[in-house]
Scaffold this motif. Sequence first.
Motif, short mmCIF file in Angstrom:
data_model
loop_
_atom_site.label_atom_id
_atom_site.label_comp_id
_atom_site.label_asym_id
_atom_site.label_seq_id
_atom_site.Cartn_x
_atom_site.Cartn_y
_atom_site.Cartn_z
N MET A 1 0.77 -1.12 -0.09
CA MET A 1 -0.16 0.04 0.03
C MET A 1 1.15 1.28 -0.10
O MET A 1 2.03 1.11 0.12
CB MET A 1 -1.07 0.04 1.39
CG MET A 1 -0.11 0.12 2.56
SD MET A 1 -0.96 0.67 4.10
CE MET A 1 -1.28 2.26 3.87
N GLN A 94 -20.02 12.83 -7.13
CA GLN A 94 -18.93 13.56 -7.20
C GLN A 94 -17.61 12.85 -7.01
O GLN A 94 -16.71 12.93 -7.71
CB GLN A 94 -19.10 14.83 -6.63
CG GLN A 94 -20.28 15.45 -7.47
CD GLN A 94 -20.45 16.96 -6.51
OE1 GLN A 94 -21.49 17.27 -6.11
NE2 GLN A 94 -19.61 17.77 -6.76
N ARG A 97 -16.85 10.08 -9.48
CA ARG A 97 -16.18 10.59 -10.73
C ARG A 97 -14.59 10.95 -10.44
O ARG A 97 -13.52 10.38 -11.30
CB ARG A 97 -16.51 11.94 -10.97
CG ARG A 97 -16.14 12.61 -12.20
CD ARG A 97 -16.12 14.06 -12.60
NE ARG A 97 -17.79 14.18 -12.70
CZ ARG A 97 -18.53 14.25 -13.86
NH1 ARG A 97 -17.79 13.91 -14.93
NH2 ARG A 97 -19.61 14.37 -13.89
N ALA A 131 -9.09 0.76 -3.38
CA ALA A 131 -8.37 0.69 -4.76
C ALA A 131 -7.08 1.22 -4.60
O ALA A 131 -6.14 0.66 -5.34
CB ALA A 131 -9.45 1.51 -5.89
N GLY A 133 -5.18 0.52 -2.04
CA GLY A 133 -4.60 -0.35 -1.45
C GLY A 133 -4.60 0.09 0.13
O GLY A 133 -3.42 -0.38 1.00
N MET B 1 -0.81 -3.24 -2.40
CA MET B 1 -1.26 -2.49 -3.39
C MET B 1 -1.99 -3.25 -4.41
O MET B 1 -1.28 -4.20 -5.12
CB MET B 1 -0.15 -1.45 -3.84
CG MET B 1 -0.52 -0.44 -4.89
SD MET B 1 -0.55 1.00 -4.04
CE MET B 1 -1.35 2.22 -5.17
N HIS B 2 -3.17 -3.32 -5.04
CA HIS B 2 -3.55 -3.64 -5.88
C HIS B 2 -4.35 -3.10 -6.96
O HIS B 2 -5.52 -3.27 -7.27
CB HIS B 2 -4.65 -4.98 -5.42
CG HIS B 2 -5.64 -4.45 -4.78
ND1 HIS B 2 -5.70 -4.16 -3.24
CD2 HIS B 2 -7.10 -4.44 -5.29
CE1 HIS B 2 -6.85 -3.72 -3.14
NE2 HIS B 2 -7.44 -3.92 -4.16
N LEU B 3 -3.60 -2.05 -7.64
CA LEU B 3 -4.21 -1.15 -8.69
C LEU B 3 -4.48 -1.85 -9.89
O LEU B 3 -3.84 -2.55 -10.27
CB LEU B 3 -3.28 0.04 -9.08
CG LEU B 3 -3.01 0.85 -8.05
CD1 LEU B 3 -2.34 2.14 -8.36
CD2 LEU B 3 -4.36 1.78 -7.89
N ASP B 4 -5.57 -1.97 -10.60
CA ASP B 4 -5.82 -2.61 -11.63
C ASP B 4 -5.17 -2.15 -12.85
O ASP B 4 -4.85 -0.93 -12.86
CB ASP B 4 -7.36 -2.74 -11.88
CG ASP B 4 -8.27 -3.28 -10.93
OD1 ASP B 4 -8.77 -4.47 -11.00
OD2 ASP B 4 -8.57 -2.58 -9.90
N MET B 9 -9.65 -0.30 -17.50
CA MET B 9 -10.59 0.90 -16.89
C MET B 9 -10.62 1.99 -17.89
O MET B 9 -9.90 2.91 -18.09
CB MET B 9 -9.61 1.44 -15.82
CG MET B 9 -9.67 0.36 -14.45
SD MET B 9 -11.31 -0.20 -14.19
CE MET B 9 -10.82 -1.71 -13.94
N PRO B 10 -11.92 1.86 -18.72
CA PRO B 10 -12.11 2.83 -19.66
C PRO B 10 -12.13 4.44 -18.91
O PRO B 10 -12.79 4.45 -18.06
CB PRO B 10 -13.45 2.63 -20.24
CG PRO B 10 -14.27 1.59 -19.12
CD PRO B 10 -12.74 0.97 -18.76
N GLN B 11 -11.63 5.33 -19.46
CA GLN B 11 -11.72 6.56 -18.97
C GLN B 11 -12.93 7.60 -19.27
O GLN B 11 -13.09 8.45 -18.90
CB GLN B 11 -10.37 7.24 -19.27
CG GLN B 11 -9.41 6.64 -18.51
CD GLN B 11 -9.17 6.67 -17.14
OE1 GLN B 11 -9.21 7.71 -16.67
NE2 GLN B 11 -8.85 5.66 -16.49
N HIS B 13 -16.01 7.85 -18.61
CA HIS B 13 -16.89 8.49 -17.64
C HIS B 13 -16.30 9.71 -16.65
O HIS B 13 -16.92 10.36 -15.98
CB HIS B 13 -17.79 7.60 -16.76
CG HIS B 13 -18.48 6.76 -17.67
ND1 HIS B 13 -19.72 7.30 -18.32
CD2 HIS B 13 -18.53 5.38 -17.79
CE1 HIS B 13 -20.18 6.37 -19.00
NE2 HIS B 13 -19.64 5.36 -18.83
N THR B 14 -14.72 9.32 -16.57
CA THR B 14 -14.07 10.33 -15.71
C THR B 14 -14.01 11.93 -16.31
O THR B 14 -13.79 12.55 -15.15
CB THR B 14 -12.75 9.56 -15.27
OG1 THR B 14 -11.92 9.43 -16.60
CG2 THR B 14 -12.97 8.10 -14.63
N SER B 103 -16.59 19.24 -10.22
CA SER B 103 -17.25 18.25 -10.35
C SER B 103 -18.94 18.71 -10.30
O SER B 103 -19.43 18.07 -11.11
CB SER B 103 -17.03 17.22 -9.29
OG SER B 103 -17.06 18.07 -8.01
N LEU B 106 -19.75 19.88 -13.68
CA LEU B 106 -19.77 18.79 -14.68
C LEU B 106 -21.12 17.89 -14.73
O LEU B 106 -21.61 17.65 -15.63
CB LEU B 106 -18.69 17.82 -14.46
CG LEU B 106 -17.26 18.31 -15.22
CD1 LEU B 106 -16.20 17.18 -14.82
CD2 LEU B 106 -17.44 18.37 -16.55
#
Lengths: 224, 231
Positions: A1, A94, A97, A131, A133, B1-4, B9-11, B13-14, B103, B106
């Motif tokens: 982490m 929010q 996002r 996400a 970690g 740490m387990h970042l995908d 990860m389609p962006q 919507h961000t 935010s 948007l």
Amino acid sequence: MSRAALLLLADGRFPAGGHAHSGGVEAAVAHGAVHDTESLEAFCLGRLHTTGLTMAGLAAAAAAGHDPLLLDDAADARTPVPALRAVARRLGRQMMRAARATFPSEDLELLAAERPRGAHQPLVLGLAARAAGLTALDAAYATAYENVSGPATAAVRLLSLDPLDASGLLARLSPDMDAVATAAARAADRVTTEGVDALPSASSPLLDIIGEQHAAWTVRLFAS
Amino acid sequence: MHLDPPATMPQRHTHSAGPLRADGSRRALRVGLGGPVGSGKTASVAALCRTLRDRWSIAVVTNDIYTREDAEYLLREAVLPPERITAVETGACPHTAIRDDISANLEAVEHLEETLHPLDLVLIESGGDNLTATFSKGLVDVQIFVIDVSSGDDIPRKGGPGITTADLLVVNKTDLAPHVGADLAAMAVDAERQRGDLPVVFTSLTSDDGIREVADWVTAHLSEWRVKAAV
């Protein structure tokens, strides 16, 4: 982490919409309940040990990997007034996002698909922490801190308080934040065996009442 | 740490910088209008709506200091039906809501896009702020900065991000110039010095069709935007 990720998540500049919300302080200022540093500290202390504890428990449980949809229902059950439910979901959208862009994860995508109008903000924060970690305790800390730092910042703007007094106040609340975050994480630990009823359900009726009233104001600086 | 892994990860919507919505259809052009208090942002938005509404499908997002003041002006003036006007609260920090944490804006834009689809143009009006207030590129495609002659003809010389970098600088209330002793020629020279080739328009919204040049500028960007989205 990465412990640094926790700083990012807890930073008031994390672009998740929080800056437009006062956590009830705008209404409390209007009622005269908050009018100086001392009364702000009392407000923050009360908020931290009620709403703050409840939200931190939800965040910790989400970070621990418990079913976010069950937790979302649990959050509804712990948020009696419609105005504050709406605020929690709006801030959740929010946060979603910002979290998807910052800490992309499958868990966040799934929750976003299940709750397109927004899940309660603490769970989204909890999933973002997961996400990144981070631990359940970390998520609880971020939520506990946000619960008092948001109102304190808002009060500085509303009452022209000395910002140094506000930061001193937050420092004095540190032991309480420690206690709340620890209690929240411990409760989240018990969800596996006891279900979501193990999570704190403290509330502040006055915050609920003034929150609902504030939503009906036609002139206000903060969204809540 | 387990970042995908990022590939999964389609962006889409961000952020919303691309010209297409998630379903592949063209999204509206987003135009920001910023500038100091009282320079005529809301009046410009109203005039733009009146001039462009017959040709394009328009919506407006306002960022009031105190909630709904500007939105209610637009409603009173009936420049658009109520469902096309949304107010965003800014927590006493209007520049934050258009730049540092976009935010809420948007969300408002996307909600209008969903409910009023297909939409051609969204005007986002900032709360009256100072000369440093600019819009994030994550929120708007182009931005207009509105100042006025009565606040001092030295404003273009003072510069600041709004004056120097906005895609269009509007110097409003030129009809007041003789009454406040404002030197329009000097303002034009200063503005050019600050902005180089970026355009400047002088307006007087009290005259008939006073918004025309600004409306033409918006229309040109809109046409360009539609061509780009069609490719």
